[in-house]
Design a protein around this motif. Structure first.
Motif, PDB file in Angstrom:
ATOM      1  N   THR A  64      -7.093  -8.308   7.725  1.00  0.00           N
ATOM      2  CA  THR A  64      -6.743  -9.710   7.489  1.00  0.00           C
ATOM      3  C   THR A  64      -5.248  -9.978   7.374  1.00  0.00           C
ATOM      4  N   GLY A  65      -4.459  -8.953   7.053  1.00  0.00           N
ATOM      5  CA  GLY A  65      -3.028  -9.163   6.841  1.00  0.00           C
ATOM      6  C   GLY A  65      -2.682  -9.672   5.461  1.00  0.00           C
ATOM      7  N   GLU A  66      -3.659  -9.738   4.544  1.00  0.00           N
ATOM      8  CA  GLU A  66      -3.376 -10.204   3.189  1.00  0.00           C
ATOM      9  C   GLU A  66      -2.377  -9.265   2.510  1.00  0.00           C
ATOM     10  N   PRO A  67      -1.241  -9.768   1.996  1.00  0.00           N
ATOM     11  CA  PRO A  67      -0.277  -8.896   1.312  1.00  0.00           C
ATOM     12  C   PRO A  67      -0.887  -8.286   0.057  1.00  0.00           C
ATOM     13  N   LYS A  68      -0.578  -7.032  -0.184  1.00  0.00           N
ATOM     14  CA  LYS A  68      -1.042  -6.352  -1.390  1.00  0.00           C
ATOM     15  C   LYS A  68       0.167  -5.847  -2.166  1.00  0.00           C
ATOM     16  N   TRP A  69       0.170  -4.584  -2.573  1.00  0.00           N
ATOM     17  CA  TRP A  69       1.238  -4.107  -3.443  1.00  0.00           C
ATOM     18  C   TRP A  69       2.532  -3.836  -2.674  1.00  0.00           C
ATOM     19  N   THR A  70       3.635  -3.901  -3.416  1.00  0.00           N
ATOM     20  CA  THR A  70       4.950  -3.615  -2.844  1.00  0.00           C
ATOM     21  C   THR A  70       5.685  -2.654  -3.768  1.00  0.00           C
ATOM     22  N   ALA A  71       6.679  -1.978  -3.215  1.00  0.00           N
ATOM     23  CA  ALA A  71       7.536  -1.092  -4.001  1.00  0.00           C
ATOM     24  C   ALA A  71       8.951  -1.156  -3.436  1.00  0.00           C
ATOM     25  N   PRO A  72       9.926  -1.581  -4.241  1.00  0.00           N
ATOM     26  CA  PRO A  72      11.309  -1.647  -3.763  1.00  0.00           C
ATOM     27  C   PRO A  72      11.901  -0.237  -3.657  1.00  0.00           C
ATOM     28  N   ALA A  73      11.518   0.482  -2.600  1.00  0.00           N
ATOM     29  CA  ALA A  73      11.794   1.914  -2.481  1.00  0.00           C
ATOM     30  C   ALA A  73      13.107   2.220  -1.772  1.00  0.00           C
ATOM     31  N   ARG A  74      13.860   1.173  -1.362  1.00  0.00           N
ATOM     32  CA  ARG A  74      15.115   1.371  -0.635  1.00  0.00           C
ATOM     33  C   ARG A  74      14.881   2.263   0.577  1.00  0.00           C
ATOM     34  N   ALA A  75      13.888   1.888   1.359  1.00  0.00           N
ATOM     35  CA  ALA A  75      13.437   2.703   2.483  1.00  0.00           C
ATOM     36  C   ALA A  75      14.174   2.343   3.758  1.00  0.00           C
ATOM     37  N   ALA A  76      14.475   3.363   4.561  1.00  0.00           N
ATOM     38  CA  ALA A  76      14.999   3.148   5.901  1.00  0.00           C
ATOM     39  C   ALA A  76      13.873   3.244   6.926  1.00  0.00           C
ATOM     40  N   SER A  77      12.970   4.200   6.741  1.00  0.00           N
ATOM     41  CA  SER A  77      11.824   4.342   7.634  1.00  0.00           C
ATOM     42  C   SER A  77      10.736   5.151   6.949  1.00  0.00           C
ATOM     43  N   LEU A  78       9.508   5.006   7.444  1.00  0.00           N
ATOM     44  CA  LEU A  78       8.369   5.710   6.883  1.00  0.00           C
ATOM     45  C   LEU A  78       8.121   7.009   7.648  1.00  0.00           C
ATOM     46  N   LEU A  79       7.616   8.014   6.933  1.00  0.00           N
ATOM     47  CA  LEU A  79       7.283   9.295   7.538  1.00  0.00           C
ATOM     48  C   LEU A  79       5.784   9.442   7.744  1.00  0.00           C
ATOM     49  N   ASP A  80       5.017   9.426   6.667  1.00  0.00           N
ATOM     50  CA  ASP A  80       3.566   9.554   6.756  1.00  0.00           C
ATOM     51  C   ASP A  80       2.979   9.246   5.388  1.00  0.00           C
ATOM     52  N   ALA A  81       1.672   9.323   5.285  1.00  0.00           N
ATOM     53  CA  ALA A  81       0.984   9.074   4.018  1.00  0.00           C
ATOM     54  C   ALA A  81      -0.215   9.989   3.922  1.00  0.00           C
ATOM     55  N   ASP A  82      -0.595  10.338   2.697  1.00  0.00           N
ATOM     56  CA  ASP A  82      -1.854  11.022   2.453  1.00  0.00           C
ATOM     57  C   ASP A  82      -2.628  10.214   1.413  1.00  0.00           C
ATOM     58  N   ALA A  83      -3.643  10.795   0.812  1.00  0.00           N
ATOM     59  CA  ALA A  83      -4.482  10.049  -0.122  1.00  0.00           C
ATOM     60  C   ALA A  83      -3.740   9.670  -1.394  1.00  0.00           C
ATOM     61  N   GLU A  84      -2.624  10.336  -1.701  1.00  0.00           N
ATOM     62  CA  GLU A  84      -1.935  10.116  -2.965  1.00  0.00           C
ATOM     63  C   GLU A  84      -0.631   9.335  -2.852  1.00  0.00           C
ATOM     64  N   ALA A  85       0.086   9.459  -1.746  1.00  0.00           N
ATOM     65  CA  ALA A  85       1.430   8.886  -1.693  1.00  0.00           C
ATOM     66  C   ALA A  85       1.813   8.464  -0.286  1.00  0.00           C
ATOM     67  N   VAL A  86       2.835   7.601  -0.228  1.00  0.00           N
ATOM     68  CA  VAL A  86       3.516   7.249   1.015  1.00  0.00           C
ATOM     69  C   VAL A  86       4.866   7.949   0.997  1.00  0.00           C
ATOM     70  N   TYR A  87       5.230   8.597   2.105  1.00  0.00           N
ATOM     71  CA  TYR A  87       6.462   9.368   2.179  1.00  0.00           C
ATOM     72  C   TYR A  87       7.429   8.669   3.131  1.00  0.00           C
ATOM     73  N   LEU A  88       8.700   8.591   2.721  1.00  0.00           N
ATOM     74  CA  LEU A  88       9.656   7.809   3.483  1.00  0.00           C
ATOM     75  C   LEU A  88      11.050   8.419   3.414  1.00  0.00           C
ATOM     76  N   ILE A  89      11.920   7.934   4.286  1.00  0.00           N
ATOM     77  CA  ILE A  89      13.340   8.276   4.262  1.00  0.00           C
ATOM     78  C   ILE A  89      14.074   7.118   3.610  1.00  0.00           C
ATOM     79  N   THR A  90      14.895   7.410   2.615  1.00  0.00           N
ATOM     80  CA  THR A  90      15.621   6.359   1.917  1.00  0.00           C
ATOM     81  C   THR A  90      16.865   5.946   2.702  1.00  0.00           C
ATOM     82  N   GLU A  91      17.459   4.854   2.269  1.00  0.00           N
ATOM     83  CA  GLU A  91      18.661   4.354   2.924  1.00  0.00           C
ATOM     84  C   GLU A  91      19.822   5.337   2.840  1.00  0.00           C
ATOM     85  N   ASP A  92      19.833   6.199   1.815  1.00  0.00           N
ATOM     86  CA  ASP A  92      20.895   7.190   1.683  1.00  0.00           C
ATOM     87  C   ASP A  92      20.493   8.570   2.196  1.00  0.00           C
ATOM     88  N   GLY A  93      19.407   8.643   2.991  1.00  0.00           N
ATOM     89  CA  GLY A  93      19.073   9.867   3.695  1.00  0.00           C
ATOM     90  C   GLY A  93      18.331  10.906   2.889  1.00  0.00           C
TER      91      GLY A  93
END
Length: 426
Positions: free
Chosen positions: A174-203
């Protein structure tokens, strides 16, 4: 006076929730327990602090939980075509199931099938979800930075990065917005059942808990991650494998971000390609090799002589299917035993030549890729079920440098420049 007292009470409760849930940016913060978080919210506040910044929700009084999301609607499977039933003429490719011209951004971004929708980089910016059945637009999120990738979270949510570096999530169907996290992310890597993994703006590499949107850990990595979205990740079995822009492959422990193993210089330029089955990781670069996902021990690697021209040989696009791995050696797809690295009953030299950058997609009874012939490129499917293995060849691509293919539920999705289409399978 009563209203003033109510406002003062709300302010105190909001301040208390911030204290309960604030997470420092540096180091590996202590995660907030789910009971403690929800207790604070139940006290009357409507703010959740993550990474020291507030993320707001319209918290419902009926107990609706933004982290408790039901699975998306199952993808309806398309019918596989059969020449014996008159679905198509042998030697001729059937028409696409649907086409959506000018549906995509002119910046390449791989489409993501999530059950009954296909998430793509939208023509007017952000991302959009198209129905896999007819290509119609189901929803869009214009503020998302599509080049920062987007991920499926257990087929329940789509995760992405907005233009402020915030990790945002949407209900897949549906595209309904859910939770957000101000993670200072540059790009996403992958996710598993527990977490979302990303690259931050400072590398650095950061893990964000899926249960409460708090930062689990943030660590530096001894590798060049390159420009935005240049590196990729694969999360499985308590490991986050990062294929860095400098050709190295490293694995982190998903519990705390500790680097467990690393192999350097696996490619001559750019990042390596990876796929896995169970605890075996297959890596394509200068060679095709398999590693133990847990400790990085090499299980086997190919002997790859230089090309007749003298140029070094290389491998790309590993696609693992159970105990079999398909990969492209220079331009020829090869099928090998994942346990030993030995070729199986066929090597398709000459039958099908792939563009070196093309994914290999298994869908229906076919092996799909973008085949090349001189300056032209077209989608070609090799029938793996027939002794003679005839092929389908779809019309020539208009944008040889801006394409992608992926597949799901008996459909092959094709990006050709800004055009999106779904191809039938056999």
């Amino acid at each position: 006076m009563a209203r003033r007292a109510d406002r003062a009470g709300i302010t105190l409760r909001e301040q208390r929730v911030r204290e309960l849930t604030a997470v420092p940016d540096e180091g590996a913060p202590r995660p907030v327990s789910r009971r403690r978080l929800l207790t604070g919210l139940a006290a009357g506040a409507s703010v959740l602090a993550v990474g020291g910044t507030a993320a707001w929700w319209n918290w419902r009084t009926d107990g609706d939980d933004p982290f408790d999301i039901p699975p998306a609607v199952a993808a309806p499977k398309a019918r596989a075509l059969d020449a014996a039933k008159g679905d198509y003429v042998l030697g001729e490719a059937p028409e696409p199931l649907w086409q959506a011209p000018s549906a995509l951004s002119d910046r390449p971004a791989a489409p993501l099938p999530v059950r009954d929708v296909l998430v793509v980089a939208a023509a007017k910016g952000g991302i959009a979800a198209h129905s896999v059945v007819d290509g119609s637009v189901r929803w869009s999120a214009p503020d998302v930075e599509a080049t920062g990738r987007y991920l499926s979270l257990s087929d329940r949510l789509v995760a992405a990065v907005d233009r402020e570096g915030t990790l945002v999530t949407f209900v897949a169907s549906t595209g309904e917005p859910k939770w957000t996290a101000p993670a200072r992310a540059a790009s996403l890597l992958d996710a598993d059942a527990e977490a979302v993994y990303l690259i931050t703006e400072d590398g650095r590499i950061r893990a964000v808990n899926r249960s409460d949107a708090t930062v689990r850990w943030t660590v530096p990595i001894d590798a060049d991650l390159g420009e935005k979205a240049a590196s990729r990740g694969l999360a499985a079995r308590r490991r986050l494998v990062v294929t860095a822009a400098d050709g190295s492959v490293a694995a982190l422990d998903t519990a705390d971000g500790r680097q467990v193993w690393q192999h350097r210089s696996l490619t001559d330029s750019g990042r390596a390609d990876v796929d896995r089955s169970g605890g075996t990781l297959c890596v394509a670069g200068r060679q095709l090799a398999a590693y133990d996902l847990a400790d990085g021990k090499e299980l086997w690697s190919t002997e790859t002589p230089d090309q007749p021209s003298g140029d070094p040989a290389f491998w790309s696009s590993p696609t693992v299917d159970g105990r079999t791995v398909y990969a492209t050696e220079v331009v020829f797809p090869v099928r090998l035993d994942l346990r030993t690295g030995r070729p199986t009953d066929w090597i398709h030299t000459g039958l099908l030549q792939c563009d070196a950058g093309s994914p290999l997609v298994l869908q229906g009874s076919g092996l799909w890729s973008v085949a090349t012939d001189g300056e032209q490129a077209a989608v070609q499917a090799l029938d793996l079920s027939q002794e003679q293995r005839p092929t389908w060849t779809f019309p020539v691509l208009r944008n040889r440098d801006r394409y992608w293919i992926t597949g799901d539920a008996n459909r092959v999705f094709l990006v050709d420049g800004t055009s999106l289409s779904a191809l039938p399978v056999f």
